[in-house]
Motif scaffolding. Structure first.
Motif, PDB file in Angstrom:
ATOM      1  N   ALA A   1     -23.478 -11.734 -70.867  1.00  0.00           N
ATOM      2  CA  ALA A   1     -22.827 -10.658 -71.610  1.00  0.00           C
ATOM      3  C   ALA A   1     -22.126 -11.238 -72.836  1.00  0.00           C
ATOM      4  N   GLY A   2     -22.169 -10.504 -73.918  1.00  0.00           N
ATOM      5  CA  GLY A   2     -21.500 -10.923 -75.135  1.00  0.00           C
ATOM      6  C   GLY A   2     -22.296 -11.860 -76.007  1.00  0.00           C
ATOM      7  N   THR A   3     -23.508 -12.226 -75.573  1.00  0.00           N
ATOM      8  CA  THR A   3     -24.325 -13.149 -76.372  1.00  0.00           C
ATOM      9  C   THR A   3     -25.471 -12.444 -77.077  1.00  0.00           C
ATOM     10  N   GLN A   4     -25.562 -11.132 -76.939  1.00  0.00           N
ATOM     11  CA  GLN A   4     -26.683 -10.409 -77.509  1.00  0.00           C
ATOM     12  C   GLN A   4     -26.541 -10.293 -79.036  1.00  0.00           C
ATOM     13  N   THR A   5     -27.673 -10.352 -79.713  1.00  0.00           N
ATOM     14  CA  THR A   5     -27.723 -10.170 -81.162  1.00  0.00           C
ATOM     15  C   THR A   5     -27.979  -8.694 -81.437  1.00  0.00           C
ATOM     16  N   LEU A   6     -26.988  -8.024 -82.013  1.00  0.00           N
ATOM     17  CA  LEU A   6     -27.025  -6.586 -82.230  1.00  0.00           C
ATOM     18  C   LEU A   6     -27.459  -6.273 -83.662  1.00  0.00           C
ATOM     19  N   PRO A   7     -27.839  -5.021 -83.934  1.00  0.00           N
ATOM     20  CA  PRO A   7     -28.218  -4.670 -85.307  1.00  0.00           C
ATOM     21  C   PRO A   7     -27.141  -5.002 -86.334  1.00  0.00           C
ATOM     22  N   SER A   8     -25.877  -4.964 -85.910  1.00  0.00           N
ATOM     23  CA  SER A   8     -24.779  -5.254 -86.842  1.00  0.00           C
ATOM     24  C   SER A   8     -24.485  -6.744 -86.990  1.00  0.00           C
ATOM     25  N   THR A   9     -25.124  -7.599 -86.191  1.00  0.00           N
ATOM     26  CA  THR A   9     -24.853  -9.033 -86.219  1.00  0.00           C
ATOM     27  C   THR A   9     -25.424  -9.650 -87.494  1.00  0.00           C
ATOM     28  N   SER A  10     -24.600 -10.414 -88.197  1.00  0.00           N
ATOM     29  CA  SER A  10     -25.060 -11.022 -89.453  1.00  0.00           C
ATOM     30  C   SER A  10     -24.993 -12.545 -89.445  1.00  0.00           C
ATOM     31  N   ALA A  11     -24.305 -13.131 -88.465  1.00  0.00           N
ATOM     32  CA  ALA A  11     -24.161 -14.590 -88.381  1.00  0.00           C
ATOM     33  C   ALA A  11     -24.625 -15.045 -87.002  1.00  0.00           C
ATOM     34  N   VAL A  12     -25.658 -15.878 -86.971  1.00  0.00           N
ATOM     35  CA  VAL A  12     -26.254 -16.292 -85.701  1.00  0.00           C
ATOM     36  C   VAL A  12     -26.658 -17.758 -85.775  1.00  0.00           C
ATOM     37  N   PHE A  13     -26.968 -18.304 -84.598  1.00  0.00           N
ATOM     38  CA  PHE A  13     -27.671 -19.581 -84.565  1.00  0.00           C
ATOM     39  C   PHE A  13     -28.828 -19.457 -83.583  1.00  0.00           C
ATOM     40  N   PHE A  14     -29.930 -20.078 -83.947  1.00  0.00           N
ATOM     41  CA  PHE A  14     -31.116 -20.156 -83.094  1.00  0.00           C
ATOM     42  C   PHE A  14     -31.119 -21.497 -82.384  1.00  0.00           C
ATOM     43  N   ASN A  15     -31.440 -21.483 -81.090  1.00  0.00           N
ATOM     44  CA  ASN A  15     -31.716 -22.702 -80.326  1.00  0.00           C
ATOM     45  C   ASN A  15     -33.224 -22.783 -80.120  1.00  0.00           C
ATOM     46  N   ILE A  16     -33.818 -23.908 -80.447  1.00  0.00           N
ATOM     47  CA  ILE A  16     -35.251 -24.108 -80.245  1.00  0.00           C
ATOM     48  C   ILE A  16     -35.408 -25.338 -79.364  1.00  0.00           C
ATOM     49  N   ASP A  17     -35.880 -25.144 -78.134  1.00  0.00           N
ATOM     50  CA  ASP A  17     -35.877 -26.206 -77.129  1.00  0.00           C
ATOM     51  C   ASP A  17     -37.251 -26.837 -76.974  1.00  0.00           C
ATOM     52  N   GLY A  18     -37.302 -28.163 -77.049  1.00  0.00           N
ATOM     53  CA  GLY A  18     -38.556 -28.883 -76.888  1.00  0.00           C
ATOM     54  C   GLY A  18     -38.513 -29.898 -75.770  1.00  0.00           C
ATOM     55  N   LEU A  19     -39.389 -29.710 -74.793  1.00  0.00           N
ATOM     56  CA  LEU A  19     -39.633 -30.712 -73.752  1.00  0.00           C
ATOM     57  C   LEU A  19     -41.043 -31.257 -73.962  1.00  0.00           C
ATOM     58  N   PRO A  20     -41.270 -32.570 -73.795  1.00  0.00           N
ATOM     59  CA  PRO A  20     -42.634 -33.079 -73.893  1.00  0.00           C
ATOM     60  C   PRO A  20     -43.579 -32.273 -72.984  1.00  0.00           C
ATOM     61  N   PRO A  21     -44.772 -31.898 -73.486  1.00  0.00           N
ATOM     62  CA  PRO A  21     -45.467 -32.470 -74.636  1.00  0.00           C
ATOM     63  C   PRO A  21     -45.041 -31.942 -76.005  1.00  0.00           C
ATOM     64  N   VAL A  22     -44.084 -31.020 -76.066  1.00  0.00           N
ATOM     65  CA  VAL A  22     -43.573 -30.585 -77.369  1.00  0.00           C
ATOM     66  C   VAL A  22     -42.773 -31.727 -77.981  1.00  0.00           C
ATOM     67  N   THR A  23     -43.056 -32.024 -79.228  1.00  0.00           N
ATOM     68  CA  THR A  23     -42.399 -33.120 -79.931  1.00  0.00           C
ATOM     69  C   THR A  23     -41.310 -32.586 -80.860  1.00  0.00           C
ATOM     70  N   ALA A  24     -40.476 -33.507 -81.355  1.00  0.00           N
ATOM     71  CA  ALA A  24     -39.449 -33.120 -82.316  1.00  0.00           C
ATOM     72  C   ALA A  24     -40.077 -32.577 -83.595  1.00  0.00           C
ATOM     73  N   ASP A  25     -41.219 -33.126 -83.996  1.00  0.00           N
ATOM     74  CA  ASP A  25     -41.887 -32.614 -85.192  1.00  0.00           C
ATOM     75  C   ASP A  25     -42.332 -31.170 -84.993  1.00  0.00           C
ATOM     76  N   ARG A  26     -42.770 -30.858 -83.797  1.00  0.00           N
ATOM     77  CA  ARG A  26     -43.180 -29.469 -83.511  1.00  0.00           C
ATOM     78  C   ARG A  26     -41.970 -28.548 -83.510  1.00  0.00           C
ATOM     79  N   VAL A  27     -40.863 -29.022 -82.996  1.00  0.00           N
ATOM     80  CA  VAL A  27     -39.631 -28.236 -83.060  1.00  0.00           C
ATOM     81  C   VAL A  27     -39.239 -27.990 -84.513  1.00  0.00           C
ATOM     82  N   ARG A  28     -39.394 -29.000 -85.349  1.00  0.00           N
ATOM     83  CA  ARG A  28     -39.055 -28.829 -86.774  1.00  0.00           C
ATOM     84  C   ARG A  28     -39.970 -27.798 -87.435  1.00  0.00           C
ATOM     85  N   LEU A  29     -41.233 -27.773 -87.068  1.00  0.00           N
ATOM     86  CA  LEU A  29     -42.133 -26.752 -87.612  1.00  0.00           C
ATOM     87  C   LEU A  29     -41.666 -25.360 -87.206  1.00  0.00           C
TER      88      LEU A  29
END
Length: 241
Positions: free
Chosen positions: A177-205
């Protein structure tokens, strides 16, 4: 201005040394209903996933199998608690179409399906308490988004938290609760998680895809774009007071 710290506990890297997390922070986004072009991109991405995985069980997809193994390692049953990318992929492969929720959430879903990795989006906190990915501790509490009873994650479960407030249980399973991104939300951060076989370069893409879509679809300003890994487990960024 004050500092917002994002960090990953060393025990995470001790157990999963190839893990990395991309963080893209955004301000000034015009969120709200997705444009027709963004919805079409979501539909094309769904079709692309069906084509790429044709003839394979979802559990045989290496990127998804890696998360199932990680969940087992900290005591979660992957058949009961599926990683975000597995749950999202299963829904698309029924086949079904994802609802278009709002632009920022849809961007996360597009990038997640395109790169076969979890890509969550959270409102950017207004307080400086550090954000951590770590094993659960005594006193941690999770408030389900559906209004259910407060939960105490068991020790060893990997959680994403701010202080003792658990924002996401089981690493990439479910936001609270409280972590949802609402239509009024203007400031956010994305988390992009990589476990092998996903590489850091793939995360950067994947991060670059987020940057492009955020700028095109929301006009948001990218204020941080960084990868945390075993050599760089901590990120500090400025937040508005």
């Amino acid at each position: 201005m004050s500092a917002q710290v994002h960090r990953i506990d060393p025990t995470v890297f001790a157990r999963w040394p190839g893990y990395c997390r991309g963080i893209v922070a955004v301000r000034g986004a015009r969120n709200g209903p997705s444009s027709p072009a963004l919805i079409e991109t979501l539909r094309q991405t769904e079709a692309g996933l069906r084509s790429r995985t044709a003839g394979r069980a979802v559990t045989d997809v290496p990127e998804i199998a890696a998360w199932r193994e990680a969940f087992r390692a900290f005591g979660a049953k992957p058949a009961e608690h599926r990683s975000a990318i597995e749950a999202l992929s299963r829904r698309v492969l029924r086949p079904d179409t994802l609802p278009h929720i709002n632009a920022l959430v849809d961007i996360g879903n597009i990038v997640s399906l395109r790169h076969l990795l979890p890509a969550g989006v959270h409102p950017l906190p207004g307080t400086p308490t550090p954000l951590e990915l770590r094993p659960a501790r005594d006193g941690d509490r999770f408030e389900p988004a559906d209004g259910g009873d407060t939960e105490a994650p068991p020790p060893d479960e990997i959680v994403f938290c701010q202080g003792s407030q658990v924002l996401t249980r089981r690493w990439t399973w479910r936001q609270g609760a409280g972590t949802q991104t609402l239509p009024s939300t203007s400031a956010v951060f994305f988390n992009i998680d990589g476990l092998p076989p996903v590489t850091a370069d793939r995360v950067r893409l994947a991060m670059q895809d987020i940057v492009t879509l955020v700028e095109q679809e929301t006009g948001g300003q990218i204020v941080c774009c960084a990868v945390l890994d075993a050599a760089h487990p901590t990120l500090t960024l400025s937040i508005e007071s």
